[in-house]
Design an enzyme around this catalytic site. Structure first.
Site, PDB file in Angstrom:
ATOM      1  NE  ARG A 119      50.004  42.737  46.393  1.00 11.78           N
ATOM      2  CZ  ARG A 119      48.762  42.769  46.389  1.00 11.78           C
ATOM      3  NH1 ARG A 119      48.039  43.914  47.261  1.00 11.78           N
ATOM      4  NH2 ARG A 119      48.082  43.528  45.004  1.00 11.78           N
ATOM      5  CE  LYS A 178      29.712  35.704  37.871  1.00 14.78           C
ATOM      6  NZ  LYS A 178      28.945  35.763  38.551  1.00 14.78           N
ATOM      7  N   GLY A 210      45.424  37.850  40.878  1.00 11.25           N
ATOM      8  CA  GLY A 210      45.352  36.562  42.156  1.00 11.25           C
ATOM      9  C   GLY A 210      45.662  36.079  41.686  1.00 11.25           C
ATOM     10  N   GLY A 254      43.878  44.458  39.925  1.00  3.40           N
ATOM     11  CA  GLY A 254      43.073  45.098  39.541  1.00  3.40           C
ATOM     12  C   GLY A 254      44.333  46.386  38.988  1.00  3.40           C
TER      13      GLY A 254
END
Ligand code: 3PG
Ligand code: MG
Length: 398
Positions: A38, A199, A356, A379
């Site tokens: 980043r 999930k 990620g 996100g």
């Protein structure tokens, strides 16, 4: 012309104070930055503004502090890491508003770079309070947002400031938005998506949106088990959200209606324990033993995923195909990643990946640099793939 203003539109910045929102929310262990990606990504914007004589003031958050300032969430060590990565001095101000911030800015010379302390030391940041935003704005003449990965937050430093100052997208934000546009906004077809991860519950909106937009959706990782179980396949002791069988069926119905092929594992690598080096075997997906756990997709499935990659003009990828963090269950993810990288290098594929785990998996496979674009966003990338407007991006639109 981009639908948002970029540094190409910014005009003369010499002597001006430019507040640049960056994402310095980097992983740190024992006081050391363990992945500087980043920081590397914000270098072009900082270099460009500094070279043009701007006073470059970096705004960022770190972690999720709950009770005001603390050493634990201070950006001071990150200022040092940023200076190292950028190869230039980066000053640090112990506050993002008030006297300390103003004094540090007053001491800047044209071309200097300064980092303010964690904006999240103020609750007003996350509440996007106008009075706080005004205090932030008091230290700048121009606002640049280069933090796509924080653009899903409507915070003072990611959204509010763009309403108080002339606002532009930085080079990384611009590159990210261009890449995402190529991936899903206006892609060359056929488009294939690979979605993996543990999930279904965290990715329902994503899957619902993708089946309407892509030509084929490969489902891997633990979440595939929920789909397999929903269609009646016994997944043994595998991770599986049985209560989401209805949701999984609904996604498969929506896919069929939209003409999107769903590719589920045809075989699986099963083990009795979730452990590196656990004894494992590859079985047909209908033959998972009652005490077995599917920890990766098998070679037959990898072949079919690679065939879909061959047919694709565009690939979007979020989430690993198996438990890639423990060997040997990284094999399918590594094989498919290498194949996608090779197709991209050959000029046959536009490949966009993010999230990620996904970035970690592509780094593990050694191919992150060979993809067309790898987003550092977690996100924000997901919400963008879900088709949700991102506040930090919306506010930059012309
Ligand atoms: C991230 O690390 O995903 C971004 O920096 C946003 O951080 P947040 O999830 O704490 O808002
Ligand atoms: Mg996050």
């Amino acid at each position: 012309m981009a639908s948002f203003k970029t540094l190409d539109d910014i005009g003369a910045v010499s002597g001006k104070r430019v507040l640049v929102r960056v994402d310095l929310n980097v992983p740190v262990a024992d006081g050391k930055v363990t992945d500087a990606t980043r920081i590397e990504r914000i270098a072009p914007t900082i270099a460009e503004l500094s070279k043009k004589g701007a006073k470059v003031i970096l705004l960022a958050h770190f972690g999720r502090p709950k009770d005001g300032p603390s050493a634990e969430f201070s950006l001071e060590p990150i200022a040092r890491a940023t200076a190292e990565v950028l190869g230039r001095p980066v000053g640090f101000a112990a506050d993002c508003v008030g006297d300390k911030a103003a004094e540090a800015v007053a001491a800047m010379k044209d071309g200097d770079v300064l980092l303010f302390e964690n904006t999240r030391f103020y609750r007003a940041e996350e509440k996007n309070e106008p009075a706080f935003t005004e205090k932030l704005a008091a230290n700048g003449d121009i606002y640049v947002n280069d933090a796509f990965s924080a653009a899903h937050r409507a915070h003072a430093s990611t959204e509010g400031l763009a309403r108080h100052l002339p606002a532009y997208a930085g080079r990384t934000m611009q590159a990210e938005l261009d890449a995402l546009e190529k991936g899903l906004g206006n892609p060359v077809r056929p488009v294939v998506a690979i979605v993996g991860g543990a999930k279904v519950s965290t990715k329902i909106d994503l899957l619902m949106n993708l089946v309407k937009k892509v030509d084929a959706l490969v489902i891997g990782g633990g979440m595939a088990n929920t789909f397999l179980a929903a269609r009646g396949t016994d997944v043994g002791k595998s991770l599986c959200e049985h209560d989401l069988a209805g949701t999984a069926k609904q996604i498969m119905i929506e896919a069929a209606e939209a003409g999107c092929a769903i590719i589920l594992p045809a075989d699986g690598v099963v083990a009795k324990e979730f452990k590196a080096g656990a004894a494992s075997e590859t079985v047909a997906i209908e033959a998972v033993p009652a005490d077995g756990m599917i920890l990766d997709v098998g070679a037959k499935t990898v072949q079919s995923v690679n065939d879909w990659i061959d047919r694709a003009a565009t690939l979007v990828w979020n989430g690993p195909l198996g438990a890639f963090e423990i060997e040997p269950f990284d094999r399918a993810t590594v094989a498919a990643a290498k194949h996608a990288a090779a197709r991209t290098k050959a000029g046959k594929l536009v490949s966009v990946a993010g999230g990620g785990d996904t970035v970690a998996a592509l780094n593990h496979a050694g191919v992150a640099d060979d993809f067309t674009y790898v987003s550092t966003a977690g996100g924000a990338f997901l919400e963008w793939m879900e088709g949700k407007p991102l506040p930090g991006v919306e506010v930059l639109k012309r």
